[in-house]
Design a protein around this motif. Structure first.
Motif, PDB file in Angstrom:
ATOM      1  N   TRP A  99       0.839  -1.207   0.000  1.00 61.16           N
ATOM      2  CA  TRP A  99       0.000   0.000   0.000  1.00 61.16           C
ATOM      3  C   TRP A  99       0.873   1.255   0.000  1.00 61.16           C
ATOM      4  N   GLU A 100       1.938   1.226   0.807  1.00 67.23           N
ATOM      5  CA  GLU A 100       2.765   2.429   0.970  1.00 67.23           C
ATOM      6  C   GLU A 100       3.497   2.808  -0.313  1.00 67.23           C
ATOM      7  N   GLY A 101       3.760   1.819  -1.181  1.00 64.36           N
ATOM      8  CA  GLY A 101       4.433   2.145  -2.436  1.00 64.36           C
ATOM      9  C   GLY A 101       3.509   2.152  -3.635  1.00 64.36           C
ATOM     10  N   MET A 102       2.211   1.984  -3.395  1.00 66.29           N
ATOM     11  CA  MET A 102       1.267   1.732  -4.489  1.00 66.29           C
ATOM     12  C   MET A 102       1.167   2.887  -5.486  1.00 66.29           C
ATOM     13  N   GLU A 103       1.060   4.115  -4.973  1.00 60.75           N
ATOM     14  CA  GLU A 103       0.795   5.238  -5.882  1.00 60.75           C
ATOM     15  C   GLU A 103       1.963   5.447  -6.840  1.00 60.75           C
ATOM     16  N   GLN A 104       3.197   5.313  -6.328  1.00 64.37           N
ATOM     17  CA  GLN A 104       4.366   5.450  -7.198  1.00 64.37           C
ATOM     18  C   GLN A 104       4.422   4.271  -8.160  1.00 64.37           C
ATOM     19  N   ASP A 105       4.131   3.081  -7.641  1.00 66.45           N
ATOM     20  CA  ASP A 105       4.209   1.880  -8.465  1.00 66.45           C
ATOM     21  C   ASP A 105       3.197   1.938  -9.611  1.00 66.45           C
ATOM     22  N   LEU A 106       1.980   2.363  -9.312  1.00 63.89           N
ATOM     23  CA  LEU A 106       0.914   2.377 -10.316  1.00 63.89           C
ATOM     24  C   LEU A 106       0.870   3.684 -11.110  1.00 63.89           C
TER      25      LEU A 106
END
Lengths: 417, 87
Positions: A99-106
């Protein structure tokens, strides 16, 4: 097409005419390497991680309605990793890191807000239980702070600390927990999967699973037969019906869980808080609405709407905890269909049919598991080996009794979770 | 939702405790094997449609009743006492 602040600025100058649909609407091919049945949060994240982590892109997600139209669009958006039981603890810890890396990942704004989750307690015994849970969370590498009464008051001033029956003794604070925008999570994973070549096929209902000699060969759908080397079921709310197509009976009973949202009001609540008297939890959305819910209605149902007794109970609990919200008007209430497993924990496993995989039984906790479930399920499908953090979610634990995962310690029985 | 208790008539859902599917009436023999016990304890048909389930009229007459109920529409079409049946 990547999203960036510059792109938004440019589109603002030219009348927002440059935006395009973010995923294709393809016709189903005759055959895929992997078919994922179910285009909800878990199905879409499974497709995304199959493509990203394992390079498997000849994949179709079959969805009978529209993407994200099931429970991922009907929940109260809470993200947390405050489990104590081995097997659950490491899984939700892994999921929270995703969850913590989701926005950058997606490259997608899922509005992940680590506003903190506070579980309130009201007696010495409950404090001891939460201290133990907090220690288990810290041992897992996550964060937990045991707040006393004044510590809670600093963060959440607008609750009734001196209720005669349920005075606030303190709370277990999990600062990395919080909320996320539920629809955006589904859309973000859908876009990411589509960009990597996954076919997202909507309005395509699976009506049968083709099995020959104990090996899965494909599926029958409302849009014709589709062959596949592997088929993955991930259809919370309809798990028993889809599994029955493969001759399976699951340890699942479907129940209603209701949720409620009020009109938008000024900010009064920064965190997610849960009331220790029973099941009541509340947060405030970014639009200002109070989002809250309680326990199951406690009878098997597929109606996707609840009954008055639990609605009354939830309102009473809310008024007991926060009398200040009395005049907020409830705008909407709704019910979701929960896959309740008999021990209260999920299943991510192979089945007796070769090439057929099962992901179900998330009870009322599926939203926070969306990234972790997809990551671990993709690992299982790609490698035929369990991903370590999800390695305890076995289907055979119910038959053998070994490794039952009764987080709440209430007993492994359908009417107790 | 109201349930038709055969002894008390139509009563509010609040008076009843929900046990679950009426499979609970069919307790297997001790030596029936793990498959039979798995089916009894855990596995469910979990039908979207008409089901038989067990309710205890705990805030009423105390009877256990088997209710025929639709899980999609919540329509209750009948109830009978399970007195005399193993539970």
């Amino acid at each position: 097409m990547g999203y960036s602040a510059l792109k938004i600025f440019k589109e603002g100058l030219f009348g927002q005419k440059g935006w395009k649909p973010v995923w294709r609407n393809p016709e189903p091919k005759a055959e895929y390497d992997v078919i994922i049945i179910g285009g909800g949060g878990h199905g879409l994240s499974t497709a995304y991680y199959l493509a990203k982590e394992h390079g498997i892109t000849n994949v179709a997600v079959l969805e009978k309605g529209y993407l994200g139209g099931g429970n991922v669009g009907r929940n109260t958006t809470i993200v947390r990793a405050n489990y104590a039981l081995p097997g659950n603890s490491e899984f939700y810890s892994h999921s929270l890191k995703l969850w913590e890396g989701m926005e950058q990942d997606l490259n997608y704004n899922t509005m992940m807000s680590q506003r903190g989750v506070i579980n309130l307690f009201h007696s010495d015994g409950q404090r001891d239980a939460f201290a133990r849970r907090g220690n288990a969370m810290i041992n897992q590498g996550d964060d937990a702070i045991l707040l006393d009464r004044d510590g809670v008051r600093d963060l959440v001033p607008l609750i009734d600390f001196d209720n005669v029956r349920f005075p606030i003794y303190g709370g277990l604070y999990h600062p990395r927990g919080g909320t996320a925008r539920h629809d955006a999570v589904a859309w973000g994973y859908a876009r990411g999967a589509d960009q990597r070549g996954v076919d997202l096929i909507q309005n395509c209902e699976v009506t049968g699973i083709d099995i020959e000699g104990g090996v899965v060969k494909g599926v029958q759908t409302s849009r014709g037969a589709i062959r596949a080397k592997k088929v993955a079921i991930v259809v919370a709310g309809r798990s028993s019906q889809v599994a029955e197509m493969a001759g399976m009976r699951l340890p699942i009973e479907s129940h209603i869980l209701q949720a409620f949202v009020t009109e938008g009001i000024k900010p009064i609540l920064d965190q997610v808080i849960s009331f220790g008297m029973g099941h009541f939890y509340i947060s405030q959305s970014d639009k200002g609405g109070l989002v809250f819910g309680g326990d199951l209605d406690f009878y098997a149902s597929y109606a996707a709407r609840g009954n008055l007794p639990m609605m009354e109970h939830v309102m009473e609990a809310g008024m007991t905890l926060m009398p200040s919200i009395a005049k907020a008007r409830v705008l909407r209430s709704w019910g979701g269909i929960m896959d309740m497993s008999s021990d209260g924990s999920p299943i991510i496993d192979k089945t007796e049919t070769e090439g057929l995989y099962l992901n179900c039984g998330w009870c009322y906790g599926g939203f926070k598991a969306v990234p972790g479930s997809g990551f671990s399920y993709a690992h299982l499908i790609a490698k035929d080996m369990h991903h370590e953090p999800a390695s305890q979610f076995r289907l055979d634990r119910f038959r053998t009794g070994r490794g039952l995962m009764d987080e709440e310690g209430t007993g492994s029985q359908h009417n107790l979770h | 939702m109201r349930l038709p208790c055969p002894l008390c008539g139509d009563r509010d859902r609040r008076e009843f405790y929900y046990q679950g599917h009426a499979v609970a009436l069919d307790r297997p023999a001790r030596d029936a094997g793990d498959g039979a016990w798995d089916d009894y304890l855990h596995n469910r048909d979990n039908i979207a449609g008409e089901v038989r389930d067990l309710w205890h009229h705990e805030a009423g007459c105390g009877a256990w009743i088997e209710v025929t109920r639709n899980t999609v529409t919540h329509v209750v079409s009948g109830a009978r006492l399970v007195r005399g049946t193993a539970k």
